[in-house]
Design a protein around this motif. Structure first.
Motif, PDB file in Angstrom:
ATOM      1  N   LEU A  92       0.806  -1.223   0.000  1.00  0.00           N
ATOM      2  CA  LEU A  92       0.000   0.000   0.000  1.00  0.00           C
ATOM      3  C   LEU A  92       0.841   1.276   0.000  1.00  0.00           C
ATOM      4  O   LEU A  92       0.559   2.196  -0.787  1.00  0.00           O
ATOM      5  CB  LEU A  92      -0.953   0.000   1.197  1.00  0.00           C
ATOM      6  CG  LEU A  92      -1.815   1.256   1.366  1.00  0.00           C
ATOM      7  CD1 LEU A  92      -2.749   1.445   0.177  1.00  0.00           C
ATOM      8  CD2 LEU A  92      -2.606   1.190   2.674  1.00  0.00           C
ATOM      9  N   PHE A 113      -3.254   8.900   5.521  1.00  0.00           N
ATOM     10  CA  PHE A 113      -4.415   8.021   5.356  1.00  0.00           C
ATOM     11  C   PHE A 113      -5.641   8.806   4.918  1.00  0.00           C
ATOM     12  O   PHE A 113      -6.554   8.256   4.302  1.00  0.00           O
ATOM     13  CB  PHE A 113      -4.718   7.271   6.653  1.00  0.00           C
ATOM     14  CG  PHE A 113      -5.728   6.165   6.476  1.00  0.00           C
ATOM     15  CD1 PHE A 113      -5.366   4.964   5.871  1.00  0.00           C
ATOM     16  CD2 PHE A 113      -7.042   6.324   6.883  1.00  0.00           C
ATOM     17  CE1 PHE A 113      -6.298   3.947   5.686  1.00  0.00           C
ATOM     18  CE2 PHE A 113      -7.971   5.309   6.704  1.00  0.00           C
ATOM     19  CZ  PHE A 113      -7.598   4.110   6.103  1.00  0.00           C
ATOM     20  N   THR A 118      -5.085   7.762  -1.027  1.00  0.00           N
ATOM     21  CA  THR A 118      -5.108   6.532  -0.242  1.00  0.00           C
ATOM     22  C   THR A 118      -6.313   5.683  -0.609  1.00  0.00           C
ATOM     23  O   THR A 118      -6.210   4.461  -0.762  1.00  0.00           O
ATOM     24  CB  THR A 118      -5.113   6.860   1.260  1.00  0.00           C
ATOM     25  OG1 THR A 118      -3.869   7.474   1.612  1.00  0.00           O
ATOM     26  CG2 THR A 118      -5.295   5.596   2.097  1.00  0.00           C
ATOM     27  N   LEU A 122      -6.228   1.917  -2.172  1.00  0.00           N
ATOM     28  CA  LEU A 122      -6.939   0.778  -1.601  1.00  0.00           C
ATOM     29  C   LEU A 122      -7.871   0.135  -2.625  1.00  0.00           C
ATOM     30  O   LEU A 122      -7.977  -1.096  -2.698  1.00  0.00           O
ATOM     31  CB  LEU A 122      -7.732   1.229  -0.372  1.00  0.00           C
ATOM     32  CG  LEU A 122      -6.892   1.584   0.860  1.00  0.00           C
ATOM     33  CD1 LEU A 122      -7.730   2.354   1.870  1.00  0.00           C
ATOM     34  CD2 LEU A 122      -6.312   0.317   1.496  1.00  0.00           C
ATOM     35  N   LEU A 295      -5.372   0.271  12.034  1.00  0.00           N
ATOM     36  CA  LEU A 295      -5.297   0.468  10.588  1.00  0.00           C
ATOM     37  C   LEU A 295      -4.807  -0.789   9.873  1.00  0.00           C
ATOM     38  O   LEU A 295      -5.282  -1.119   8.787  1.00  0.00           O
ATOM     39  CB  LEU A 295      -4.379   1.647  10.267  1.00  0.00           C
ATOM     40  CG  LEU A 295      -5.018   3.030  10.303  1.00  0.00           C
ATOM     41  CD1 LEU A 295      -3.992   4.096   9.946  1.00  0.00           C
ATOM     42  CD2 LEU A 295      -6.208   3.120   9.362  1.00  0.00           C
ATOM     43  N   GLU A 296      -3.839  -1.470  10.464  1.00  0.00           N
ATOM     44  CA  GLU A 296      -3.335  -2.694   9.836  1.00  0.00           C
ATOM     45  C   GLU A 296      -4.464  -3.682   9.586  1.00  0.00           C
ATOM     46  O   GLU A 296      -4.586  -4.253   8.497  1.00  0.00           O
ATOM     47  CB  GLU A 296      -2.267  -3.334  10.731  1.00  0.00           C
ATOM     48  CG  GLU A 296      -0.937  -2.594  10.721  1.00  0.00           C
ATOM     49  CD  GLU A 296       0.045  -3.177  11.726  1.00  0.00           C
ATOM     50  OE1 GLU A 296      -0.281  -4.244  12.318  1.00  0.00           O
ATOM     51  OE2 GLU A 296       1.116  -2.575  11.930  1.00  0.00           O
ATOM     52  N   ILE A 299      -7.037  -2.231   6.914  1.00  0.00           N
ATOM     53  CA  ILE A 299      -6.526  -2.218   5.536  1.00  0.00           C
ATOM     54  C   ILE A 299      -6.610  -3.607   4.920  1.00  0.00           C
ATOM     55  O   ILE A 299      -6.984  -3.764   3.749  1.00  0.00           O
ATOM     56  CB  ILE A 299      -5.083  -1.672   5.522  1.00  0.00           C
ATOM     57  CG1 ILE A 299      -5.091  -0.161   5.768  1.00  0.00           C
ATOM     58  CG2 ILE A 299      -4.391  -1.989   4.187  1.00  0.00           C
ATOM     59  CD1 ILE A 299      -3.725   0.435   6.023  1.00  0.00           C
ATOM     60  N   TYR A 315     -14.119   2.992   3.970  1.00  0.00           N
ATOM     61  CA  TYR A 315     -12.999   3.928   4.159  1.00  0.00           C
ATOM     62  C   TYR A 315     -13.480   5.214   4.828  1.00  0.00           C
ATOM     63  O   TYR A 315     -12.828   5.731   5.739  1.00  0.00           O
ATOM     64  CB  TYR A 315     -12.359   4.229   2.811  1.00  0.00           C
ATOM     65  CG  TYR A 315     -11.363   5.371   2.820  1.00  0.00           C
ATOM     66  CD1 TYR A 315     -10.061   5.193   3.272  1.00  0.00           C
ATOM     67  CD2 TYR A 315     -11.734   6.643   2.377  1.00  0.00           C
ATOM     68  CE1 TYR A 315      -9.155   6.232   3.281  1.00  0.00           C
ATOM     69  CE2 TYR A 315     -10.829   7.686   2.373  1.00  0.00           C
ATOM     70  CZ  TYR A 315      -9.536   7.484   2.834  1.00  0.00           C
ATOM     71  OH  TYR A 315      -8.644   8.523   2.845  1.00  0.00           O
TER      72      TYR A 315
END
Length: 347
Positions: A92, A113, A118, A122, A295-296, A299, A315
């Motif tokens: 990413l 982000f 972003t 994604l 976030l990990e 995502i 998102y």
């Protein structure tokens, strides 16, 4: 510490402020290529590489920037023609850079982000995943495993923010260099130019120095050695090192090696990372750690579990959540620290 162990080796005041002394006892030394100056280098560590032999067969020009549509078309063809290959390994942060995402706007800091690039990144990763073009290990593969797969020629195209650093450590005769070449970036549909930098992450690894340490002699020598990696010593500093029997530090000091692409898209950056050190504020450090873990997980969900129609609303909910409570406090603090860095540079 330095004055005691290496008399006369005085650090510039703004350098000390840059390293941060938040509690009067702890300093953090950032391992950056430049300190207290804007990086105007055209070298980017955000490398994207592709298999030379296949690039030649499909007439893929490594110097020509790519559209997303063209990239998808070629990767689909490669999946069909070379079923044993992983069409692409693409992280990413690399896509974010290619799609113009940057935290440094030149006058302010913005959470990358929240940048519109972003969401586009994604969505593109989600498309790659649904089309069976993206490595299923993209969120879990170690750097050692990535290098091993590249050495074995198992991946056609790879893009990772750590790839430039990994490649810089390889000898010129390494099999990876024989098999792969660096490619121009994929371009955003929005028309935004890529914002490639050799420092996408907001903070480099830092070494902490405790002023009250009982190992002051070793700390002083280590700090002097780090300083010489990034800063040009003054005559006074050189003389101080010679007098203290540390003249070898001057002979052995070497700038940190970097590798990447000479690109019209590489943007100058301001090194403000060390001002984001959170060790002196438990609440901010906890919020930052919680945010990264949150976030990990999210995502991965956006890329692997959402349909194409679900990504944008999911998102938007994430952005809304990250603009509340301690997350908002963290964002405000980073904006303030960026302005502090600007003021130090301007001095």
């Amino acid at each position: 510490m330095l004055n005691k162990e290496i008399p006369g080796f005085t650090l510039p005041e703004n350098f000390i402020r840059w390293c941060g002394n938040f509690q009067g006892d702890v300093y953090a030394y950032p391992h950056t290529g430049t300190i207290l100056s804007e990086d105007t280098s055209t070298k980017s560590a955000a490398a994207m590489i592709g298999r030379k032999d296949i690039l030649e067969k499909i007439h893929w020009d490594s110097q020509q920037p790519l559209s997303k549509a063209y990239c998808l078309e070629q990767l689909k063809a490669i999946r069909k023609a070379y079923p044993e290959l992983i069409p692409c390994y693409m992280e990413l942060p690399s896509l974010q850079q290619m799609f113009g995402v940057t935290a440094d706007t030149g006058t302010a800091w913005e959470d990358p982000f929240f940048h519109p690039g972003t969401l586009e990144s994604l969505e593109f990763m989600n498309t790659l995943f649904r089309e069976r073009l993206l490595s299923r290990d993209v969120f879990t593969l170690s750097q050692e495993s990535l290098l091993r797969q590249l050495q074995n020629g198992e991946i056609f195209l790879a893009a990772s923010p750590s790839l430039g650093k990994l490649l810089s450590q390889l000898p010129e005769s390494h099999p990876i260099w024989e098999q792969y070449e660096i490619l121009s970036p994929i371009l955003s549909d929005s028309g935004r130019e890529p914002a490639l930098s050799n420092n996408f992450e907001e903070q480099y690894v830092s070494t902490l120095f405790v002023k009250s340490s009982t190992q002051s002699q070793f700390q002083a020598r280590l700090l002097a050695a780090f300083y010489l990696q990034n800063m040009e010593p003054s005559p006074e500093q050189e003389n101080a090192l010679e007098r203290s029997g540390l003249g070898d530090l001057l002979k052995n000091a070497k700038p940190m090696k970097s590798i990447g692409i000479d690109s019209q898209y590489t943007v100058p950056i301001i090194h403000y990372e060390i001002l984001f050190s959170l060790y002196s504020n438990t609440r901010l450090a906890t919020a930052d750690e919680r945010k990264q873990k949150f976030l990990e997980n999210q995502i991965v969900n956006l890329v692997e579990d959402c349909s194409a129609d679900e990504i944008a609303p999911t998102y938007a909910r994430l952005v809304s959540e990250l603009q509340r409570g301690d997350y908002k406090l963290l964002d405000t603090w980073k904006k303030q620290q960026y302005q502090k860095a600007i003021s130090i540079l301007q001095e």
